[in-house]
Design a protein around this motif. Structure first.
Motif, PDB file in Angstrom:
ATOM      1  N   VAL A 196       8.654 -17.994 122.117  1.00  0.00           N
ATOM      2  CA  VAL A 196       7.752 -18.871 121.383  1.00  0.00           C
ATOM      3  C   VAL A 196       7.051 -18.019 120.332  1.00  0.00           C
ATOM      4  O   VAL A 196       6.721 -16.857 120.590  1.00  0.00           O
ATOM      5  N   ILE A 197       6.860 -18.573 119.144  1.00  0.00           N
ATOM      6  CA  ILE A 197       6.341 -17.809 118.015  1.00  0.00           C
ATOM      7  C   ILE A 197       5.087 -18.502 117.493  1.00  0.00           C
ATOM      8  O   ILE A 197       5.176 -19.596 116.908  1.00  0.00           O
ATOM      9  N   PRO A 198       3.906 -17.925 117.685  1.00  0.00           N
ATOM     10  CA  PRO A 198       2.668 -18.564 117.227  1.00  0.00           C
ATOM     11  C   PRO A 198       2.428 -18.325 115.743  1.00  0.00           C
ATOM     12  O   PRO A 198       1.385 -17.799 115.328  1.00  0.00           O
ATOM     13  N   HIS A 199       3.393 -18.719 114.936  1.00  0.00           N
ATOM     14  CA  HIS A 199       3.346 -18.445 113.499  1.00  0.00           C
ATOM     15  C   HIS A 199       4.241 -19.450 112.795  1.00  0.00           C
ATOM     16  O   HIS A 199       5.463 -19.362 112.862  1.00  0.00           O
ATOM     17  N   ILE A 200       3.629 -20.437 112.119  1.00  0.00           N
ATOM     18  CA  ILE A 200       4.364 -21.406 111.311  1.00  0.00           C
ATOM     19  C   ILE A 200       3.679 -21.479 109.961  1.00  0.00           C
ATOM     20  O   ILE A 200       2.494 -21.758 109.870  1.00  0.00           O
ATOM     21  N   ASP A 201       4.417 -21.215 108.899  1.00  0.00           N
ATOM     22  CA  ASP A 201       3.902 -21.154 107.530  1.00  0.00           C
ATOM     23  C   ASP A 201       3.101 -19.856 107.346  1.00  0.00           C
ATOM     24  O   ASP A 201       3.097 -18.984 108.210  1.00  0.00           O
ATOM     25  N   THR A 202       2.415 -19.737 106.257  1.00  0.00           N
ATOM     26  CA  THR A 202       1.760 -18.479 105.885  1.00  0.00           C
ATOM     27  C   THR A 202       0.344 -18.394 106.441  1.00  0.00           C
ATOM     28  O   THR A 202      -0.358 -19.404 106.562  1.00  0.00           O
ATOM     29  N   PHE A 203      -0.077 -17.173 106.758  1.00  0.00           N
ATOM     30  CA  PHE A 203      -1.439 -16.962 107.234  1.00  0.00           C
ATOM     31  C   PHE A 203      -2.433 -17.065 106.081  1.00  0.00           C
ATOM     32  O   PHE A 203      -2.167 -16.608 104.966  1.00  0.00           O
ATOM     33  N   GLN A 204      -3.577 -17.695 106.376  1.00  0.00           N
ATOM     34  CA  GLN A 204      -4.643 -17.868 105.396  1.00  0.00           C
ATOM     35  C   GLN A 204      -5.741 -16.834 105.628  1.00  0.00           C
ATOM     36  O   GLN A 204      -5.741 -16.122 106.628  1.00  0.00           O
ATOM     37  N   ASP A 205      -6.707 -16.785 104.718  1.00  0.00           N
ATOM     38  CA  ASP A 205      -7.785 -15.801 104.816  1.00  0.00           C
ATOM     39  C   ASP A 205      -8.622 -15.965 106.081  1.00  0.00           C
ATOM     40  O   ASP A 205      -9.228 -15.000 106.564  1.00  0.00           O
ATOM     41  N   ASN A 206      -8.679 -17.180 106.630  1.00  0.00           N
ATOM     42  CA  ASN A 206      -9.498 -17.421 107.830  1.00  0.00           C
ATOM     43  C   ASN A 206      -8.761 -17.124 109.128  1.00  0.00           C
ATOM     44  O   ASN A 206      -9.285 -17.366 110.217  1.00  0.00           O
ATOM     45  N   GLY A 207      -7.528 -16.601 109.037  1.00  0.00           N
ATOM     46  CA  GLY A 207      -6.763 -16.253 110.232  1.00  0.00           C
ATOM     47  C   GLY A 207      -5.869 -17.366 110.739  1.00  0.00           C
ATOM     48  O   GLY A 207      -4.998 -17.128 111.592  1.00  0.00           O
ATOM     49  N   TYR A 208      -6.064 -18.582 110.255  1.00  0.00           N
ATOM     50  CA  TYR A 208      -5.194 -19.696 110.602  1.00  0.00           C
ATOM     51  C   TYR A 208      -3.993 -19.712 109.659  1.00  0.00           C
ATOM     52  O   TYR A 208      -4.049 -19.185 108.545  1.00  0.00           O
ATOM     53  N   THR A 209      -2.898 -20.328 110.104  1.00  0.00           N
ATOM     54  CA  THR A 209      -1.769 -20.515 109.202  1.00  0.00           C
ATOM     55  C   THR A 209      -1.968 -21.786 108.389  1.00  0.00           C
ATOM     56  O   THR A 209      -2.783 -22.653 108.739  1.00  0.00           O
ATOM     57  N   ARG A 210      -1.207 -21.909 107.317  1.00  0.00           N
ATOM     58  CA  ARG A 210      -1.309 -23.120 106.488  1.00  0.00           C
ATOM     59  C   ARG A 210      -0.893 -24.357 107.289  1.00  0.00           C
ATOM     60  O   ARG A 210      -1.466 -25.435 107.109  1.00  0.00           O
ATOM     61  N   GLU A 211       0.086 -24.226 108.170  1.00  0.00           N
ATOM     62  CA  GLU A 211       0.473 -25.353 109.021  1.00  0.00           C
ATOM     63  C   GLU A 211      -0.714 -25.817 109.861  1.00  0.00           C
ATOM     64  O   GLU A 211      -0.946 -27.025 110.024  1.00  0.00           O
ATOM     65  N   GLU A 212      -1.457 -24.875 110.396  1.00  0.00           N
ATOM     66  CA  GLU A 212      -2.626 -25.223 111.211  1.00  0.00           C
ATOM     67  C   GLU A 212      -3.722 -25.880 110.368  1.00  0.00           C
ATOM     68  O   GLU A 212      -4.354 -26.854 110.794  1.00  0.00           O
ATOM     69  N   MET A 213      -3.916 -25.385 109.167  1.00  0.00           N
ATOM     70  CA  MET A 213      -4.938 -25.965 108.299  1.00  0.00           C
ATOM     71  C   MET A 213      -4.517 -27.343 107.779  1.00  0.00           C
ATOM     72  O   MET A 213      -5.381 -28.184 107.510  1.00  0.00           O
ATOM     73  N   LYS A 214      -3.221 -27.579 107.639  1.00  0.00           N
ATOM     74  CA  LYS A 214      -2.771 -28.928 107.266  1.00  0.00           C
ATOM     75  C   LYS A 214      -3.262 -29.953 108.285  1.00  0.00           C
ATOM     76  O   LYS A 214      -3.675 -31.061 107.921  1.00  0.00           O
ATOM     77  N   VAL A 215      -3.187 -29.587 109.563  1.00  0.00           N
ATOM     78  CA  VAL A 215      -3.661 -30.494 110.611  1.00  0.00           C
ATOM     79  C   VAL A 215      -5.158 -30.764 110.445  1.00  0.00           C
ATOM     80  O   VAL A 215      -5.620 -31.901 110.587  1.00  0.00           O
ATOM     81  N   VAL A 216      -5.910 -29.733 110.110  1.00  0.00           N
ATOM     82  CA  VAL A 216      -7.358 -29.893 109.900  1.00  0.00           C
ATOM     83  C   VAL A 216      -7.624 -30.820 108.722  1.00  0.00           C
ATOM     84  O   VAL A 216      -8.322 -31.844 108.830  1.00  0.00           O
ATOM     85  N   TRP A 217      -7.077 -30.472 107.565  1.00  0.00           N
ATOM     86  CA  TRP A 217      -7.351 -31.219 106.333  1.00  0.00           C
ATOM     87  C   TRP A 217      -6.873 -32.670 106.431  1.00  0.00           C
ATOM     88  O   TRP A 217      -7.574 -33.593 106.034  1.00  0.00           O
ATOM     89  N   GLU A 218      -5.664 -32.850 106.967  1.00  0.00           N
ATOM     90  CA  GLU A 218      -5.069 -34.189 106.955  1.00  0.00           C
ATOM     91  C   GLU A 218      -5.671 -35.103 108.016  1.00  0.00           C
ATOM     92  O   GLU A 218      -5.827 -36.306 107.789  1.00  0.00           O
ATOM     93  N   THR A 219      -6.022 -34.554 109.169  1.00  0.00           N
ATOM     94  CA  THR A 219      -6.680 -35.380 110.191  1.00  0.00           C
ATOM     95  C   THR A 219      -7.989 -35.928 109.652  1.00  0.00           C
ATOM     96  O   THR A 219      -8.308 -37.114 109.820  1.00  0.00           O
ATOM     97  N   ARG A 220      -8.755 -35.089 108.988  1.00  0.00           N
ATOM     98  CA  ARG A 220     -10.025 -35.531 108.403  1.00  0.00           C
ATOM     99  C   ARG A 220      -9.803 -36.636 107.375  1.00  0.00           C
ATOM    100  O   ARG A 220     -10.545 -37.625 107.332  1.00  0.00           O
ATOM    101  N   LYS A 221      -8.781 -36.477 106.525  1.00  0.00           N
ATOM    102  CA  LYS A 221      -8.555 -37.458 105.467  1.00  0.00           C
ATOM    103  C   LYS A 221      -8.056 -38.781 106.026  1.00  0.00           C
ATOM    104  O   LYS A 221      -8.520 -39.857 105.614  1.00  0.00           O
ATOM    105  N   ILE A 222      -7.123 -38.741 106.962  1.00  0.00           N
ATOM    106  CA  ILE A 222      -6.558 -39.978 107.512  1.00  0.00           C
ATOM    107  C   ILE A 222      -7.607 -40.755 108.297  1.00  0.00           C
ATOM    108  O   ILE A 222      -7.706 -41.986 108.187  1.00  0.00           O
ATOM    109  N   LEU A 223      -8.387 -40.057 109.110  1.00  0.00           N
ATOM    110  CA  LEU A 223      -9.425 -40.726 109.898  1.00  0.00           C
ATOM    111  C   LEU A 223     -10.676 -41.019 109.077  1.00  0.00           C
ATOM    112  O   LEU A 223     -11.575 -41.721 109.556  1.00  0.00           O
TER     113      LEU A 223
END
Length: 335
Positions: A196-223
């Motif tokens: 298992v690889i805890p790395h999808i897409d590129t790492f961001q300055d905050n330590g999260y990957t862009r895939e992880e931040m997509k979930v943050v940004w998009e969940t907020r927008k959809i809801l």
């Protein structure tokens, strides 16, 4: 095909999402008067066997796609940025599966069961990230009933989320591992078989990957909760299809797991599978190929107590996470 139907174009028709779009259009009996398939020059002129018969894939031209009523984009973000707005200038409804416009305030990000009304009258609509789409199908009914204070999610994402070549890498390198041969990797940063690889897409300055931040940004927008605290860890696992997610929420109101089960059992697009005594819970094996998102393992969270809930979701990322959601948007927007 129907005389009074819509002329639909799929751009990127030979890829994994594009071929699923063709299947979904047929399975949902979308009112088609014609179906145009477009791809890159190297894939053009291919013959595709489809539920609508054998169709020829054509090289993309702006003029040909503009002549359609609905354009489904299953292409890169760069391609979408170059052509999406121009495609809608002649009246077509453009539904983009890339991340190119998801965060633009003037472009709705739509999951029809949640905010489908936003698609009406729009010429350009964004389809969410596959992980987000699966997540919000379970989150939204709970948010409506109990409110949300925090969301913590860990996703376990199938190799098909990285494309057809990534699936072939899983199969090939698994065979190499089993045969005792050297195991390599090309589409993943490490070998994927039995890993298992805890790395999808590129790492961001905050330590999260862009895939992880997509979930943050998009969940907020959809809801439509701009400041909702969301944290995600995205992990690639050696399965072929369907993403799974372990979710913890802190709610604004006290939440009863039994009531949550009842709410989720009645939510459109959700299938409750929650009988641990019978070993019944969401899994990629059962979610693959299914339209509904599976939800189960619902229980009171031990940290947040009466205002906390843990659950597990699983959904086909090529369907609800991509092709199905896009066609559902088209059904609303082109009605």
């Amino acid at each position: 095909m129907r005389v009074d139907g819509k002329r639909v174009a799929i751009v990127g028709a030979t890829g994994a999402v594009g071929t699923e779009m063709i299947s979904v259009l047929h399975r949902r009996a979308f009112p088609l008067s014609g179906l145009e398939l477009f791809a890159s020059e190297r894939s053009a002129e291919r013959k595709l066997d489809t539920p609508f018969g054998t169709l020829t894939v054509k090289p993309f031209t702006l003029e040909a796609a503009q002549a359609c009523d609905v354009v489904l984009l299953a292409v890169s973000g760069d391609f979408a940025k170059k052509h999406a707005r121009a495609l809608g200038e002649k009246g077509a409804v453009v539904i983009d599966n890339s991340s190119a416009f998801r965060y633009d305030p003037d472009v709705p990000l739509v999951v029809p069961e949640i905010n489908g009304r936003l698609a009406r009258g729009q010429r350009l609509i964004a389809n969410p990230n596959c992980t987000t789409a699966v997540l919000v199908m379970a989150l939204n009914p709970l948010y409506a009933a109990f409110g949300l204070e925090k969301v913590i999610v860990s996703s376990y994402q199938a190799t098909s989320g990285a494309g057809a070549a990534a699936v072939e890498e899983l199969k090939r390198e698994t065979a190499n591992w089993l045969a005792g041969r050297e195991v390599g990797h090309e589409h993943f940063v490490h070998p994927i078989p039995f890993n298992v690889i805890p790395h999808i897409d590129t790492f961001q300055d905050n330590g999260y990957t862009r895939e992880e931040m997509k979930v943050v940004w998009e969940t907020r927008k959809i809801l439509d909760v701009p400041n909702l605290p969301v944290s995600c860890t995205a992990v690639r696992i050696p399965t072929i299809r369907a993403h799974a997610e372990a979710v913890t929420i802190e709610t604004a109101k006290p939440v009863d797991p039994a009531v949550a089960r009842q709410i989720l059992s009645e939510a459109p697009g959700v299938r409750l599978i929650d009988d641990p005594a019978a070993n019944a819970y969401p899994m990629p094996l059962t979610a693959s190929g299914a339209y509904d998102v599976e939800v189960g393992r619902i229980r009171q969270n031990l940290i947040f107590g009466e205002r906390g809930l843990d659950f597990f979701v699983c959904g086909d990322q090529l369907l609800k996470g991509a092709a199905l959601n896009a066609v559902q948007i088209a059904e609303v927007a082109a009605a």
